[in-house]
Structures are given as C-alpha cells and as structure tokens.
Scaffold this motif. Structure first.
Motif, PDB file in Angstrom:
ATOM      1  N   ALA A  61      16.629  10.945  -6.393  1.00  0.00           N
ATOM      2  CA  ALA A  61      15.187  11.166  -6.534  1.00  0.00           C
ATOM      3  C   ALA A  61      14.501  11.379  -5.196  1.00  0.00           C
ATOM      4  N   GLN A  62      14.997  10.718  -4.131  1.00  0.00           N
ATOM      5  CA  GLN A  62      14.327  10.818  -2.834  1.00  0.00           C
ATOM      6  C   GLN A  62      14.798  12.011  -2.011  1.00  0.00           C
ATOM      7  N   ALA A  63      15.965  12.546  -2.322  1.00  0.00           N
ATOM      8  CA  ALA A  63      16.523  13.664  -1.551  1.00  0.00           C
ATOM      9  C   ALA A  63      16.885  14.790  -2.506  1.00  0.00           C
ATOM     10  N   PRO A  64      15.917  15.620  -2.880  1.00  0.00           N
ATOM     11  CA  PRO A  64      16.194  16.661  -3.874  1.00  0.00           C
ATOM     12  C   PRO A  64      17.263  17.648  -3.444  1.00  0.00           C
ATOM     13  N   TRP A  65      17.488  17.787  -2.143  1.00  0.00           N
ATOM     14  CA  TRP A  65      18.528  18.695  -1.666  1.00  0.00           C
ATOM     15  C   TRP A  65      19.933  18.215  -2.068  1.00  0.00           C
ATOM     16  N   ASN A  66      20.068  16.916  -2.372  1.00  0.00           N
ATOM     17  CA  ASN A  66      21.360  16.381  -2.813  1.00  0.00           C
ATOM     18  C   ASN A  66      21.560  16.499  -4.320  1.00  0.00           C
ATOM     19  N   ARG A  67      20.476  16.675  -5.046  1.00  0.00           N
ATOM     20  CA  ARG A  67      20.529  16.587  -6.499  1.00  0.00           C
ATOM     21  C   ARG A  67      21.321  17.754  -7.089  1.00  0.00           C
ATOM     22  N   GLY A  68      22.133  17.459  -8.100  1.00  0.00           N
ATOM     23  CA  GLY A  68      22.872  18.504  -8.795  1.00  0.00           C
ATOM     24  C   GLY A  68      24.364  18.250  -8.762  1.00  0.00           C
ATOM     25  N   ARG A  69      25.118  19.293  -9.073  1.00  0.00           N
ATOM     26  CA  ARG A  69      26.563  19.168  -9.223  1.00  0.00           C
ATOM     27  C   ARG A  69      27.289  19.680  -7.975  1.00  0.00           C
ATOM     28  N   ARG A 104       0.816  -1.216   0.000  1.00  0.00           N
ATOM     29  CA  ARG A 104       0.000   0.000   0.000  1.00  0.00           C
ATOM     30  C   ARG A 104       0.852   1.270   0.000  1.00  0.00           C
ATOM     31  N   GLY A 105       2.149   1.126  -0.148  1.00  0.00           N
ATOM     32  CA  GLY A 105       3.025   2.280  -0.135  1.00  0.00           C
ATOM     33  C   GLY A 105       3.403   2.766   1.252  1.00  0.00           C
ATOM     34  N   ILE A 106       3.060   1.987   2.286  1.00  0.00           N
ATOM     35  CA  ILE A 106       3.344   2.429   3.657  1.00  0.00           C
ATOM     36  C   ILE A 106       4.847   2.450   3.916  1.00  0.00           C
ATOM     37  N   LEU A 107       5.561   1.438   3.433  1.00  0.00           N
ATOM     38  CA  LEU A 107       7.009   1.422   3.633  1.00  0.00           C
ATOM     39  C   LEU A 107       7.655   2.651   2.998  1.00  0.00           C
ATOM     40  N   ALA A 108       7.215   3.010   1.811  1.00  0.00           N
ATOM     41  CA  ALA A 108       7.762   4.205   1.155  1.00  0.00           C
ATOM     42  C   ALA A 108       7.484   5.454   1.982  1.00  0.00           C
ATOM     43  N   SER A 166      16.939  -7.069   5.348  1.00  0.00           N
ATOM     44  CA  SER A 166      16.371  -8.410   5.352  1.00  0.00           C
ATOM     45  C   SER A 166      16.212  -8.923   3.927  1.00  0.00           C
ATOM     46  N   GLU A 167      15.892  -8.029   3.008  1.00  0.00           N
ATOM     47  CA  GLU A 167      15.821  -8.348   1.583  1.00  0.00           C
ATOM     48  C   GLU A 167      16.570  -7.245   0.839  1.00  0.00           C
ATOM     49  N   ALA A 168      17.692  -7.614   0.231  1.00  0.00           N
ATOM     50  CA  ALA A 168      18.602  -6.617  -0.330  1.00  0.00           C
ATOM     51  C   ALA A 168      17.979  -5.693  -1.374  1.00  0.00           C
ATOM     52  N   PRO A 169      17.141  -6.164  -2.294  1.00  0.00           N
ATOM     53  CA  PRO A 169      16.667  -5.261  -3.353  1.00  0.00           C
ATOM     54  C   PRO A 169      15.778  -4.121  -2.872  1.00  0.00           C
ATOM     55  N   ILE A 170      15.155  -4.269  -1.708  1.00  0.00           N
ATOM     56  CA  ILE A 170      14.171  -3.289  -1.276  1.00  0.00           C
ATOM     57  C   ILE A 170      14.777  -1.902  -1.106  1.00  0.00           C
ATOM     58  N   HIS A 171      15.937  -1.840  -0.472  1.00  0.00           N
ATOM     59  CA  HIS A 171      16.418  -0.553   0.021  1.00  0.00           C
ATOM     60  C   HIS A 171      17.113   0.286  -1.035  1.00  0.00           C
ATOM     61  N   GLU A 172      17.444  -0.291  -2.182  1.00  0.00           N
ATOM     62  CA  GLU A 172      17.972   0.537  -3.261  1.00  0.00           C
ATOM     63  C   GLU A 172      16.920   1.536  -3.737  1.00  0.00           C
ATOM     64  N   ARG A 173      15.650   1.194  -3.569  1.00  0.00           N
ATOM     65  CA  ARG A 173      14.590   2.129  -3.943  1.00  0.00           C
ATOM     66  C   ARG A 173      14.670   3.424  -3.165  1.00  0.00           C
ATOM     67  N   PHE A 174      15.303   3.390  -2.008  1.00  0.00           N
ATOM     68  CA  PHE A 174      15.358   4.556  -1.131  1.00  0.00           C
ATOM     69  C   PHE A 174      16.758   5.151  -1.058  1.00  0.00           C
ATOM     70  N   GLY A 175      17.625   4.781  -1.995  1.00  0.00           N
ATOM     71  CA  GLY A 175      18.938   5.397  -2.093  1.00  0.00           C
ATOM     72  C   GLY A 175      20.024   4.777  -1.244  1.00  0.00           C
ATOM     73  N   TYR A 176      19.782   3.597  -0.672  1.00  0.00           N
ATOM     74  CA  TYR A 176      20.801   2.905   0.105  1.00  0.00           C
ATOM     75  C   TYR A 176      21.640   2.027  -0.822  1.00  0.00           C
ATOM     76  N   GLY A 177      22.959   2.109  -0.690  1.00  0.00           N
ATOM     77  CA  GLY A 177      23.854   1.297  -1.492  1.00  0.00           C
ATOM     78  C   GLY A 177      24.638   0.328  -0.630  1.00  0.00           C
ATOM     79  N   ALA A 178      24.895  -0.872  -1.153  1.00  0.00           N
ATOM     80  CA  ALA A 178      25.669  -1.880  -0.425  1.00  0.00           C
ATOM     81  C   ALA A 178      27.110  -1.392  -0.294  1.00  0.00           C
ATOM     82  N   ALA A 179      27.522  -1.066   0.931  1.00  0.00           N
ATOM     83  CA  ALA A 179      28.814  -0.418   1.156  1.00  0.00           C
ATOM     84  C   ALA A 179      29.823  -1.303   1.865  1.00  0.00           C
TER      85      ALA A 179
END
Length: 432
Positions: free
Chosen positions: A342-350, A101-105, A128-141
């Motif tokens: 996309a999720q943090a517009p304050w970061n977007r740009g050069r 329902r979009g609650i996690l987002a 818990s499931e690796a693919p989920i969090h890339e949607r929110f800008g988290y990268g495997a570090a």
C-alpha cells in the motif's frame, strides 16, 4: 532501468523539509525529547560524527522543530553473502506536543519515496515499539537471543580440533582501542557469512567501544580479550564486569558481554569459558546474540542460560525486483509473487522470481500468481530467518499453486540465522 524506477509517485508530504546547515543540535534535541531521553556527552559526540545531515529531514511548527528522521548509509549482508546498499532508518521521533497528527506517517512516506528515487533497495530499522512499523511495510526479519547465565551452574564442552591441528589457544587481555584493528578485521570476516550484519564504514568501529563512565551503572570500564592460535588472532570478546556482594559476603558479580566473535570453534569456546570463569562473578549476561549461537550447544545446561528470543531488525523492501535479485537462493526457484504494498505502489503487482545460489532475475509478469503476500511478509522473509511457511500459517502468505510454498520456503532459507550485532539507534549501546 527496472519497471520499479519508471512510475510516478505521490508528492512528498508538504511539511517535511531537509535539515538546514547548522541545525544538527536542534535536530538531535528533538529526537531526545521525543524519546524522553538524555545521554552522556560522549555518546552525543559520537552520533554527531556518524550522522549524515544531508539524509536528515524535519517537520517544523513555525520556527520550532517538532519531528525528525534520519538515515545512515549501510551495506548489509544478505543470503548468498552479498553486501547490498541499505538505508538505516534512525532518529525518528515526534515531540510529545505534536503526536497523533499523522506527522510520523508523513516522515515515513517521505523517506520511502526518497529511498526509491535514490535507488536504495532496502531499508532497515530497530523498533522502539514493534507494532508501529508494520504500518509502513517493515517486517521483523531478524531476532536476537538474550542470555542470563548462572555461570557457576554450567560447564562448557571443548570442541575437538579439526584435522591433526593441536595448536594451543592463548588468551590475552588488551586495551579495547589498541586491539581495534584486530577486532575489526575479525568482525569484517564474519559479515558475509551471516545475513543482517552491517559492513562497518569508517567511524562505526568506535560504536562498540562507546563506554561513557556516566552510563556504566557501577561496572568497570570496557575490557577486551583476544584469542590467538599460533600467534594469529582468531577471536575476541568485549565485556564489562560489575562486582557485587551478597549479605553473606559472597561475591556475586556480573559479566556483561558487549560482543564476542571467533573464526575457530575452539577459540569461541575458550572465550566463553574465560567469561564464565571470571573471578568474583556468578552471572554472565549477553543481551544480543544470534538465535543459532553455538553456545547453546556448548553449555552443559541450557536452562541455566535463561535464553529469551526478542525481535531485533526490521526490513523494508523498498524496490522489490532489485532487492530480490540481490540475494542468493538456497535452491532453484521459479515462482510468481503477487505483492501487495500500500505504501509503495511501484512494488505492487506480480513478479516472476527465478533464481538459485548463483543469482536471480525478477521481472514484471501477467502470469497467474503462485504465492501472494504483503510488504511486511516479504520483509520478514527476506533475510531467510522467518520462513514463508510460518508466515502462511499466520495468514500472511497465501499459496495458489500447490507445492509453491514449500519450494519457495526452501529457496528463501539461510544456513545461518540473520542477526544484527549492534544497533544504529540514537541511544547508547548496549541497548540492543
């Protein structure tokens, strides 16, 4: 004030609310239901003590809590040895009846915007499931090395003593709680040397000792061995032994390593030899070691260790200029990054990033970009364990100025692999 703190964000999700006083039990029950889990009372009691209710949010459907998310306040080591304020995202879950329902987002967007307003430049989580969090800008570090060692089939090299020192290494078995002051001091000394390690705030020292009888699966209670040189503690290992017998009445026990640290190479080897030579055992399991663990270069046959590399820590750059300024760089760097977030517009740009081992400056620019990347790629590269070159090979980083990729890859590198020694999820060790 940096440019990233002067923007106007979208309004937080309307359904996300702060946790009310006295609702911790309901909050935690929501989390356990979301993961179809139960746990011993000792574990729940520890998480209650460690929890920061003021940093927990929920979504309600009428009077029922249907989703939850929490944050722990950490300081994390980054390249250069600095400890940077970091939000440990944890206990994020949606009840099965309210998924899709979009609650996690909503929860993740609310968290991200709150962190930006509060000035925390980094967020981390274990997935818990690796693919989920890339949607929110988290990268495997950071990754972890899992070892399953046939201890009767390997031998161990002994590192040479440095200089003229020949002090004998002594090992003593000690009560894990009574040795806690020693082990915490040794752990704290290791933190600045390895990105991804968390400085343990008061109370967190009890997490590695969590050992409920109901969760031992037949193992003996947690044990601790301390290594000393000339009476001075230089290392320790915490472990548990499970004794088993084959059909031929041969002892086939297992040593499960909870953690092992040492400030001296000879002590590290001595601790591993102790674990590998434990009577009545034929197997040593270490589910969470750094991928550059020295043990790989001490054992006679690494194939008998069954090394497996798995994902571990995911990093989200919340405030790009602050985060990029907070870490050191292995070589001089002057690069313009075009960041897509996309999720943090304050970061977007050069952003022009200029720095070296002594420090860095990151500021808005209108200059042409040298490299372009998204938030996930930046999070993956931030701790120095994933190179910009390998991300470029996967199409996650684009080079616009010839040579910029090689220069930035060298600068972002860390001499030690990033590693998360213990988790901060809602469940028992040693899951991670």
């Amino acid at each position: 004030m940096t440019p990233s703190t002067t923007h106007t964000t979208t309004a937080p999700a309307r359904d996300v609310r702060a946790l009310l006083p006295g609702q911790w039990d309901a909050f935690y029950a929501t989390v356990l239901d979301a993961f179809h889990e139960s746990e011993p009372a000792e574990a729940t009691a520890l998480w209650r003590r460690l929890a920061e209710p003021e940093r927990c949010v929920v979504v309600r459907d009428g009077a029922q809590l249907v989703a939850a998310a929490g944050i722990f306040t950490f300081r994390m080591s980054v390249p250069g040895g600095h400890l940077v304020p970091t939000a440990g995202v944890s206990m994020v879950g949606v009840r099965p009846t309210h998924r899709r329902r979009g609650i996690l987002a909503d929860l993740m967007r609310h968290q991200l915007e709150s962190l930006q307003r509060q000035g925390e430049p980094l967020a981390v989580l274990t997935a818990s499931e690796a693919p989920i969090h890339e949607r929110f800008g988290y990268g495997a570090a950071a990754r972890r090395l899992s070892l399953d060692i046939q201890s009767r089939r390997v031998s161990l090299r002994t590192p040479a003593a440095t200089g003229e020192r020949t002090d004998e290494i002594t090992l003593t078995l000690e009560d894990p709680y009574e040795a806690l002051e020693i082990t915490e001091e040794l752990y704290a000394r290791q933190v600045p040397a390895r990105p991804g390690m968390l400085a343990r705030a008061p109370g967190w020292e009890h997490l590695p000792l969590l050992d409920p009888p109901a969760a031992r699966a037949g193992a003996r209670p947690l044990e601790c061995v301390v290594a000393r040189i000339d009476g001075r503690p230089v290392g320790y290992a915490r472990y548990a032994v499970t004794i088993a017998w084959s059909a031929a009445n041969t002892a086939e026990g297992t040593v499960r390593v909870r953690d092992i640290e040492a400030t001296d190479p000879r002590a590290y080897a001595a601790l591993w030899r102790f674990l590998l030579e434990t009577d009545l055992t034929s197997r040593v399991v270490a589910p969470n070691r750094p991928v550059d663990d020295a043990l790989l270069h001490l054992v006679s046959d690494v194939r008998r260790c069954a090394p497996t590399v798995l994902d571990s820590l995911y990093v989200r750059v919340v405030d790009a200029p602050i985060a990029l300024t907070a870490r050191g760089y292995a070589a001089p760097l002057d690069v313009v990054l075009d960041l897509d977030d996309a999720q943090a517009p304050w970061n977007r740009g050069r952003w022009r990033l200029t720095g070296d081992a002594s420090g860095a400056v990151c500021a808005r620019t209108y200059d042409a970009p040298d490299l372009s990347l998204d938030a996930c790629a930046l999070g993956s590269a931030y701790l120095g364990g994933t190179t910009l070159t390998e991300l470029a090979a996967a199409g996650r980083v684009r080079e616009h100025t010839p040579g910029a990729l090689a220069t930035a890859t060298t600068a972002f590198a860390s001499p030690t692999a990033p590693w998360l020694p213990h988790g901060f999820c809602r469940s028992l060790l040693p899951r991670l």
